[in-house]
Motif scaffolding. Sequence first.
Motif, PDB file in Angstrom:
ATOM      1  N   PHE A 107       0.827  -1.202   0.000  1.00 63.37           N
ATOM      2  CA  PHE A 107       0.000   0.000   0.000  1.00 63.37           C
ATOM      3  C   PHE A 107       0.863   1.254   0.000  1.00 63.37           C
ATOM      4  O   PHE A 107       1.812   1.378   0.771  1.00 63.37           O
ATOM      5  N   ALA A 108       0.520   2.165  -0.879  1.00 58.87           N
ATOM      6  CA  ALA A 108       1.128   3.493  -0.924  1.00 58.87           C
ATOM      7  C   ALA A 108       0.101   4.425  -1.561  1.00 58.87           C
ATOM      8  O   ALA A 108      -0.743   3.993  -2.349  1.00 58.87           O
ATOM      9  N   LEU A 109       0.152   5.685  -1.204  1.00 58.10           N
ATOM     10  CA  LEU A 109      -0.779   6.661  -1.767  1.00 58.10           C
ATOM     11  C   LEU A 109      -0.534   6.807  -3.265  1.00 58.10           C
ATOM     12  O   LEU A 109       0.607   6.836  -3.716  1.00 58.10           O
ATOM     13  N   ASP A 110      -1.607   6.894  -4.021  1.00 52.11           N
ATOM     14  CA  ASP A 110      -1.517   7.060  -5.470  1.00 52.11           C
ATOM     15  C   ASP A 110      -1.979   8.473  -5.808  1.00 52.11           C
ATOM     16  O   ASP A 110      -3.153   8.722  -6.001  1.00 52.11           O
ATOM     17  N   LYS A 111      -1.036   9.398  -5.873  1.00 52.12           N
ATOM     18  CA  LYS A 111      -1.367  10.802  -6.118  1.00 52.12           C
ATOM     19  C   LYS A 111      -1.796  11.071  -7.557  1.00 52.12           C
ATOM     20  O   LYS A 111      -2.469  12.057  -7.831  1.00 52.12           O
ATOM     21  N   SER A 112      -1.450  10.181  -8.500  1.00 51.23           N
ATOM     22  CA  SER A 112      -1.816  10.420  -9.892  1.00 51.23           C
ATOM     23  C   SER A 112      -3.305  10.193 -10.141  1.00 51.23           C
ATOM     24  O   SER A 112      -3.860  10.754 -11.074  1.00 51.23           O
ATOM     25  N   ILE A 123      -8.839  13.207  -3.204  1.00 49.07           N
ATOM     26  CA  ILE A 123      -8.578  14.048  -2.037  1.00 49.07           C
ATOM     27  C   ILE A 123      -7.123  13.873  -1.606  1.00 49.07           C
ATOM     28  O   ILE A 123      -6.314  14.762  -1.775  1.00 49.07           O
ATOM     29  N   MET A 124      -6.794  12.695  -1.062  1.00 50.05           N
ATOM     30  CA  MET A 124      -5.433  12.454  -0.590  1.00 50.05           C
ATOM     31  C   MET A 124      -4.773  11.259  -1.273  1.00 50.05           C
ATOM     32  O   MET A 124      -3.591  11.030  -1.088  1.00 50.05           O
ATOM     33  N   GLY A 125      -5.519  10.462  -1.994  1.00 43.94           N
ATOM     34  CA  GLY A 125      -4.965   9.311  -2.682  1.00 43.94           C
ATOM     35  C   GLY A 125      -5.062   8.006  -1.927  1.00 43.94           C
ATOM     36  O   GLY A 125      -4.490   7.005  -2.351  1.00 43.94           O
ATOM     37  N   VAL A 126      -5.787   7.994  -0.805  1.00 35.27           N
ATOM     38  CA  VAL A 126      -5.893   6.782   0.001  1.00 35.27           C
ATOM     39  C   VAL A 126      -6.692   5.711  -0.743  1.00 35.27           C
ATOM     40  O   VAL A 126      -6.233   4.571  -0.881  1.00 35.27           O
ATOM     41  N   CYS A 127      -7.862   6.041  -1.218  1.00 36.05           N
ATOM     42  CA  CYS A 127      -8.699   5.055  -1.924  1.00 36.05           C
ATOM     43  C   CYS A 127      -8.039   4.612  -3.225  1.00 36.05           C
ATOM     44  O   CYS A 127      -8.113   3.437  -3.585  1.00 36.05           O
ATOM     45  N   ALA A 128      -7.392   5.519  -3.922  1.00 35.75           N
ATOM     46  CA  ALA A 128      -6.687   5.154  -5.151  1.00 35.75           C
ATOM     47  C   ALA A 128      -5.519   4.230  -4.834  1.00 35.75           C
ATOM     48  O   ALA A 128      -5.236   3.303  -5.593  1.00 35.75           O
ATOM     49  N   GLY A 129      -4.856   4.449  -3.721  1.00 36.46           N
ATOM     50  CA  GLY A 129      -3.763   3.566  -3.307  1.00 36.46           C
ATOM     51  C   GLY A 129      -4.258   2.183  -2.940  1.00 36.46           C
ATOM     52  O   GLY A 129      -3.634   1.178  -3.276  1.00 36.46           O
ATOM     53  N   ALA A 148      -7.007   0.825  -4.101  1.00 36.87           N
ATOM     54  CA  ALA A 148      -7.431   0.217  -5.361  1.00 36.87           C
ATOM     55  C   ALA A 148      -6.233  -0.294  -6.152  1.00 36.87           C
ATOM     56  O   ALA A 148      -6.282  -1.383  -6.727  1.00 36.87           O
ATOM     57  N   ASP A 149      -5.161   0.457  -6.181  1.00 38.41           N
ATOM     58  CA  ASP A 149      -3.975   0.050  -6.928  1.00 38.41           C
ATOM     59  C   ASP A 149      -3.324  -1.176  -6.297  1.00 38.41           C
ATOM     60  O   ASP A 149      -2.879  -2.073  -7.001  1.00 38.41           O
ATOM     61  N   SER A 150      -3.280  -1.230  -4.980  1.00 36.49           N
ATOM     62  CA  SER A 150      -2.628  -2.362  -4.325  1.00 36.49           C
ATOM     63  C   SER A 150      -3.471  -3.631  -4.367  1.00 36.49           C
ATOM     64  O   SER A 150      -2.928  -4.725  -4.282  1.00 36.49           O
ATOM     65  N   THR A 151      -4.791  -3.510  -4.512  1.00 35.65           N
ATOM     66  CA  THR A 151      -5.657  -4.689  -4.564  1.00 35.65           C
ATOM     67  C   THR A 151      -6.089  -5.061  -5.969  1.00 35.65           C
ATOM     68  O   THR A 151      -6.615  -6.145  -6.182  1.00 35.65           O
ATOM     69  N   VAL A 188     -13.773   1.325  -4.722  1.00 39.70           N
ATOM     70  CA  VAL A 188     -13.159   1.509  -3.406  1.00 39.70           C
ATOM     71  C   VAL A 188     -13.693   2.771  -2.749  1.00 39.70           C
ATOM     72  O   VAL A 188     -13.989   2.781  -1.553  1.00 39.70           O
ATOM     73  N   ARG A 189     -13.870   3.840  -3.520  1.00 43.08           N
ATOM     74  CA  ARG A 189     -14.403   5.088  -2.960  1.00 43.08           C
ATOM     75  C   ARG A 189     -15.837   4.911  -2.478  1.00 43.08           C
ATOM     76  O   ARG A 189     -16.206   5.394  -1.398  1.00 43.08           O
ATOM     77  N   ILE A 190     -16.658   4.214  -3.271  1.00 44.32           N
ATOM     78  CA  ILE A 190     -18.041   3.973  -2.870  1.00 44.32           C
ATOM     79  C   ILE A 190     -18.081   3.123  -1.606  1.00 44.32           C
ATOM     80  O   ILE A 190     -18.839   3.412  -0.674  1.00 44.32           O
TER      81      ILE A 190
END
Length: 63
Positions: free
Chosen positions: A4-9, A13-19, A21-24, A31-33
């Motif tokens: 897990f790492a934040l995905d800023k691209s 908001i902060m990239g938590v849900c995108a991170g 989603a990327d790791s899983t 993931v956001r929903i």
Amino acid sequence: MKTFALDKSHARIMGVCAGIADSTGLDPLLVRIAAVLLTLAWAGSWGVAAYLIAGFCAPVRPN
């Protein structure tokens, strides 16, 4: 599975849900929903606190 790492691209908001989603390997929208529904279903302040802690403490994935 990636670590897990934040995905800023793909961050909204902060990239938590995108991170997450990327790791899983899931779609970031799903993931956001799920995050919103889980925060509303249980004590919302805990969900917001967990999101903020993850957003400030997790490493940022390099682009």
